[in-house]
Design an enzyme around this catalytic site. Structure first.
Site, short mmCIF file in Angstrom:
data_model
loop_
_atom_site.label_atom_id
_atom_site.label_comp_id
_atom_site.label_asym_id
_atom_site.label_seq_id
_atom_site.Cartn_x
_atom_site.Cartn_y
_atom_site.Cartn_z
N ASP A 209 18.32 28.21 -27.43
CA ASP A 209 17.01 28.15 -26.78
C ASP A 209 17.09 27.54 -25.38
O ASP A 209 16.13 27.63 -24.61
CB ASP A 209 16.03 27.30 -27.61
CG ASP A 209 15.70 27.93 -28.95
OD1 ASP A 209 15.68 29.17 -29.03
OD2 ASP A 209 15.50 27.19 -29.92
N ASP B 186 9.69 29.60 -30.45
CA ASP B 186 10.80 30.13 -31.24
C ASP B 186 10.45 29.93 -32.71
O ASP B 186 9.88 28.90 -33.08
CB ASP B 186 12.08 29.38 -30.88
CG ASP B 186 13.28 29.89 -31.65
OD1 ASP B 186 13.60 31.07 -31.49
OD2 ASP B 186 13.86 29.11 -32.42
N CYS C 91 0.84 -1.19 0.00
CA CYS C 91 0.00 0.00 0.00
C CYS C 91 0.88 1.25 0.00
O CYS C 91 2.11 1.16 0.08
CB CYS C 91 -0.92 0.02 1.21
SG CYS C 91 -0.04 0.18 2.78
N ASP D 65 14.37 24.56 -30.28
CA ASP D 65 15.16 23.42 -30.75
C ASP D 65 16.66 23.67 -30.74
O ASP D 65 17.44 22.73 -30.92
CB ASP D 65 14.74 23.03 -32.16
CG ASP D 65 15.22 24.04 -33.21
OD1 ASP D 65 15.30 25.24 -32.86
OD2 ASP D 65 15.50 23.63 -34.35
N CYS E 57 3.23 1.61 2.94
CA CYS E 57 4.49 0.85 2.80
C CYS E 57 5.51 1.68 2.03
O CYS E 57 6.68 1.77 2.42
CB CYS E 57 4.25 -0.46 2.05
SG CYS E 57 3.14 -1.60 2.87
#
Length: 757
Positions: free
Chosen positions: A646, A442, A17, A642, A20
Site C-alpha cells: 500500500d 484497501d 511576535c 496497512d 521575530c
C-alpha cells in the site's frame, strides 16, 4: 546525487511576535548549507534541515544569536523526558519573571494614573505644584521603562541594528515617543509655553500601555503553556523505574534510563510497562489507551508485543526488552507530535506574508497619521493630538494575534489527535485531510481484519459439531498454516476439549492429516479428499457450494474415511467498519474500496459495508495507478492502507492514512498514522482536521479584521464625523485582548470528541 541532510530542532529564546519568528527564519535560511528553516512562534522552536558538510549545530546557533535571539541548550546525554522537564523549568522561570515585570508595571501605573488625573481637577491645580508633580511622575515611570519594559526597547534596538522591525519596535517607538514628549514637557516646559502650547505629560499612557501589554503576554504565555500540554502529558506517561531480572534470578528495580536491550523485565498488576518488548512468560490484559485511544484492555500472551507506558491491569508477566530510549513507541509518538506542532500549514503562508511587511507598513501609517494631525489640527492641540494618534496606531497594530492564529490551533489539534490514537505527521497533512472529498480504502487489513477467521462450522447429517471440533482442533494445532491458526482460535473461543494428535503430516497446497484417538483425520480442500478416495455426499457439497458463493474458503473434514463436516473461513469485516464508512459518507465523502480479490468477493464485502464503488483484482503494483485515476477525475484522495504494497498508493494520494497494525513502511509513507486498526480513526482524523481548519480560519478572520478596523480608528478616521479618538491605553488593551481571544478560540479544540453513529 542529492546531498545528505540532517534535521536540527532549536529552542529559540526572546521571540515576541510573528515578525521575530520570520526574522529568525530568514537568518537561518541564509546560513550556508541550510536547505530549509521553519520557525514556529507558538512553540518557540526552529526546525532546520541542513547539509552536515556545510553547516553545523554551532553555525545554526550563531545565526540565531546574530539575529539577536538566543538558543536554549539541549544537553545530548539526557533523556527526552529530562530535556522536556528542563525546558518546562526554564519556561516556568520565564513566566515568573514576566509576572514580576507585570506586577511592577501595574503597581506603579495604579499610582501614576490617579496622580495624572489631578491635572484635570481645577481645585487640585491650584494647590499642587505641577512642575514638581511632573517630576514625581517621571521618577515613578522610570522603573516601568527601565525594568518592566526594558526588553521591548532592547529588542527594538537590536532589530534596528539588523535593519528589521518587529512588534517590540511598535511598542518601543509608541511608548518611547510618549515618554520623550513628556520628559521634554517636564524638563523644559518653557519650550512649549512660548509657543502657546500646554506642557502636557503622558506618563500615565506610557506606564499603562506597558502594563497592559505585559498583562497580555502573561495571559498569552499561560495559554500557550496549555496548548503544549499534550507533549507534557505524553512525557509524563513514561515509567520511572523497571524491575529487571539479573543473572541468578534476582529482581532489581533500576531507573528507566539504565534498562538495556535484551533485559528481562517483570511487570506486576497495576504497574506501567517500562519500555517496548516481547512477552516471554505470563499473560495479562493491558490498557493501551495512551497508544490507541481505545479504553478496552487488550489481552496479551507470550510472543505478543508490549509498549512502554501502557498499564498492566490484571496478571503479571515477563518481557524481553527490544527497544529503549528514542526508539520506543512512546518516544516516536512524542517526536511525531513535536514535529507536527512545529510544522507550518499551507494556510499559514498568507499570515506569514502579511507579517513580513506588516510592521514597516504600520510605521509608515503611524508617521502619516502624525504628519496629517500636525498639519490639520488646531494649533493649540495639534502636537498632543498628533502624538496620541501616532502612539495609538503603533500600539493597536501589533501583529501578535496574526502570528498565533495558525500554530496554536495546530498545537492543540495534533495533541488532541494523539489522545485519540491519531498521529498527524505535519500541519500540511492536517490541512490536506480537510480538503479530502474521496476516501479510498484497501480491503484487506483495513475494512477487514486482515486474517482468516472461521465463519461457519457445518456437521454432516448424523454428526455433532461439539464432537468434531476438538478432533479438528487437535490436528490444526500441529500446523503453522494461517487457515489452521484460524480454526485453532475458533476452537479456543468455543472452549473445545483439548485432544492429542499423532502422525501429523502437511500436504502442500491441499491440507493436512493426522490420527486422533486412533482415527485417521483429513482436513483440507476437495482434492485432498478425492485423492484419499473419500466421497462427499451431495447434501454436504450443496452446503459447500453455498459457502463458496459467499467468497469463503471451504475446508472439508473427513474422519475414518468419511466426509463428516465443513469449515467456512473468510477474512471477516471489522465490527466497526460499516458504521465508520456510514459516518464518512454522512460527512459528504465518497468511499471507494480497492482489493486484489475477484469481483464476486469484492461485491460481497462492498455490499456488506455499504460501499457503492469498488476496484477488484487490483495488483499491488497497480494500486497507485488507481489513486492517480481518481485524482484525474478532479478528486482529492485520502488513501487508507496497512501493508507494504500500500506504500506507493499512500505516497501518491493527497493524504495517506496508515493503520497502526500495518507495517513501518506504510506508516513512513503516510501523513497520518492510526494507532488503532479501526476505520473510526479515519473518521476522527477527518473530523479533527475540519474542526481545526475552521478554527484557524476563525482566528485569521479575527486577526485580520481586528487590524483592518483598528488601525483606521486609531489614526482618527472617525474623528471628523463622530469626534471619536482611540486612547493609546485602550489600544493596548485591545491589542492584548486580540491575542488572548485567538488563543482561547484555539483552546476550544481541547474539547474535541469524535462523533459516533
Amino acid at each position: 546525487m542529492e546531498p545528505t541532510t540532517k534535521t536540527e530542532t532549536l529552542d529559540i529564546e526572546g521571540m515576541t511576535c510573528a515578525s521575530c519568528a520570520s526574522f529568525v527564519e530568514k537568518s537561518l535560511s541564509r546560513t550556508p548549507g541550510v536547505q530549509r528553516a521553519v520557525v514556529n512562534f507558538a512553540t518557540e522552536k526552529a526546525t532546520v534541515d541542513y547539509v552536515p558538510s556545510q553547516a553545523t549545530p554551532a553555525s545554526l546557533k550563531e545565526a540565531v544569536v546574530n539575529a539577536g535571539y538566543g538558543v536554549t541548550e539541549r544537553p545530548p546525554d539526557t533523556s527526552a523526558a529530562e530535556r522536556s522537564a528542563e525546558i518546562d523549568r526554564q519556561k516556568a522561570l520565564a513566566y515568573q519573571k514576566l509576572k514580576r515585570r507585570f506586577g511592577v508595571a501595574a503597581g506603579l501605573a495604579l499610582v501614576i494614573m490617579p496622580l495624572s488625573m489631578l491635572m484635570l481637577w481645577p481645585a487640585a491645580m491650584e494647590r499642587v505644584n505641577m512642575q514638581w508633580l511632573n517630576y514625581g511622575l517621571l521618577l515613578l515611570t522610570l522603573p516601568v521603562l527601565g525594568y518592566s519594559g526594558r526588553e521591548f526597547y532592547s529588542s527594538a534596538w537590536n532589530g534596528f541594528k539588523h535593519r528589521a522591525a518587529n512588534m517590540d519596535t511598535l511598542i518601543a517607538v509608541g511608548t518611547g515617543a510618549a515618554f520623550l514628549y513628556s520628559l521634554a514637557a517636564t524638563v523644559v516646559p518653557g519650550f512649549f509655553t512660548r509657543r502657546g502650547l500646554m506642557p502636557e505629560v503622558y506618563y500615565d499612557t506610557t506606564a499603562t500601555i506597558i502594563a497592559l501589554i505585559l498583562l497580555g503576554k502573561v495571559l498569552e504565555l499561560r495559554a500557550k503553556t496549555q496548548t503544549s500540554a499534550a507533549i507534557r502529558t505524553l512525557m509524563g506517561l513514561q515509567a520511572k523505574t523497571a524491575r529487571v531480572v539479573r543473572p541468578g534470578g534476582q529482581e532489581v528495580d533500576v531507573p528507566i534510563e539504565q534498562v538495556q536491550l535484551g533485559d528481562v523485565v517483570v511487570v506486576r498488576p497495576g504497574e506501567k510497562v517500562a519500555t517496548d518488548g516481547i512477552i516471554e512468560e505470563g499473560h495479562s490484559a493491558l490498557d493501551e489507551a495512551m497508544l490507541t485511544g481505545e479504553s478496552l484492555p487488550v489481552e496479551k500472551k507470550p510472543s505478543d508485543p508490549v509498549f512502554g507506558a501502557t498499564l498492566n491491569k490484571t496478571g503479571s508477566f515477563r518481557f524481553r526488552v527490544t527497544k529503549v530510549g528514542a526508539d520506543t513507541m512512546l518516544a516516536q509518538i512524542v517526536k511525531l507530535v513535536e514535529d507536527a506542532q512545529g510544522s507550518r500549514a499551507p494556510i499559514q503562508r498568507l499570515a506569514d506574508k502579511v507579517s513580513a511587511i506588516f510592521v514597516p507598513t504600520v510605521v509608515v501609517i503611524a508617521i502619516l497619521t502624525f504628519v496629517l494631525w500636525f498639519d490639520l489640527a488646531p494649533l493649540e492641540t495639534r502636537l498632543p493630538l498628533a502624538l496620541v494618534n501616532f502612539v495609538a496606531v503603533l500600539i493597536i497594530a501589533c501583529p501578535c494575534a496574526l502570528g498565533l492564529a495558525t500554530p496554536t490551533a495546530i498545537m492543540v489539534s495534533t495533541g488532541k489527535g494523539a489522545e485519540h490514537g491519531v498521529l498527524i505527521r505535519n500541519a500540511e497533512s492536517l490541512e490536506k485531510a480537510y480538503q479530502v472529498n474521496t476516501v479510498l480504502l484497501d480491503k484487506t487489513g483495513t475494512i477487514t481484519r486482515g486474517e482468516p477467521a472461521v465463519t461457519d462450522f457445518v456437521a454432516a447429517d448424523g454428526q455433532n459439531v461439539g464432537h468434531l471440533l476438538p478432533i479438528v482442533a487437535a490436528v490444526e494445532r500441529q500446523s503453522e498454516h494461517p487457515l489452521a491458526e484460524a480454526v485453532v482460535r475458533y476452537a479456543d473461543a468455543q472452549q473445545a476439549t483439548p485432544l492429542a494428535a499423532t502422525g501429523f503430516r502437511a500436504v502442500e497446497g491441499k491440507g493436512a492429516s493426522a490420527a486422533v484417538d486412533g482415527q485417521a483425520v483429513l482436513i483440507g480442500n476437495s482434492r485432498l479428499l478425492a485423492e484419499a478416495g473419500i466421497n462427499i455426499l451431495p447434501a454436504l457439497q450443496q452446503q459447500a457450494d453455498g459457502l463458496l458463493a459467499q467468497a469463503k474458503t471451504v475446508l472439508y473434514v473427513a474422519v475414518a474415511g468419511q466426509a463428516v463436516g465443513l469449515i467456512g473461513v473468510a477474512d471477516t469485516v471489522r465490527d466497526t467498519s460499516a458504521a465508520a464508512i456510514k459516518r464518512l459518507q454522512a460527512l459528504g465523502l465518497e468511499v471507494v474500496m480497492m482489493t486484489g480479490d475477484n469481483p464476486q468477493t469484492a461485491a460481497q464485502v462492498a455490499q456488506q459495508v455499504g460501499i457503492k464503488r469498488y476496484f477488484a483484482e487490483v495488483l499491488p503494483q497497480d494500486k497507485a495507478g488507481k489513486v492517480k485515476a481518481l485524482q484525474a477525475e478532479g478528486r482529492i484522495v485520502a488513501m487508507v492502507g496497512d501493508g507494504i504494497n500500500d506504500a506507493p498508493a499512500l505516497a501518491q494520494a493527497d493524504i495517506g492514512l496508515a493503520m497502526g497494525g500495518g507495517t513501518d513502511v506504510a506508516m513512513e509513507a503516510a501523513g497520518i498514522t492510526l494507532m488503532r486498526s479501526d476505520l473510526q480513526g479515519v473518521v476522527t482524523a477527518i473530523e479533527l482536521s475540519r474542526q481545526t481548519i475552521r478554527t484557524i480560519k476563525q482566528n485569521l478572520f479575527f486577526a485580520f479584521i481586528y487590524n483592518t478596523l483598528g488601525i483606521p480608528v486609531a489614526a482618527g478616521l472617525l474623528y471628523p464625523v463622530f469626534g471619536w479618538l482611540l486612547s493609546p491605553m485602550l489600544a493596548a488593551a485591545a491589542m492584548a485582548l486580540s491575542s488572548v481571544s485567538v488563543l482561547t478560540n484555539s483552546l476550544r479544540l481541547r474539547g474535541f470528541t469524535p462523533l459516533k453513529n
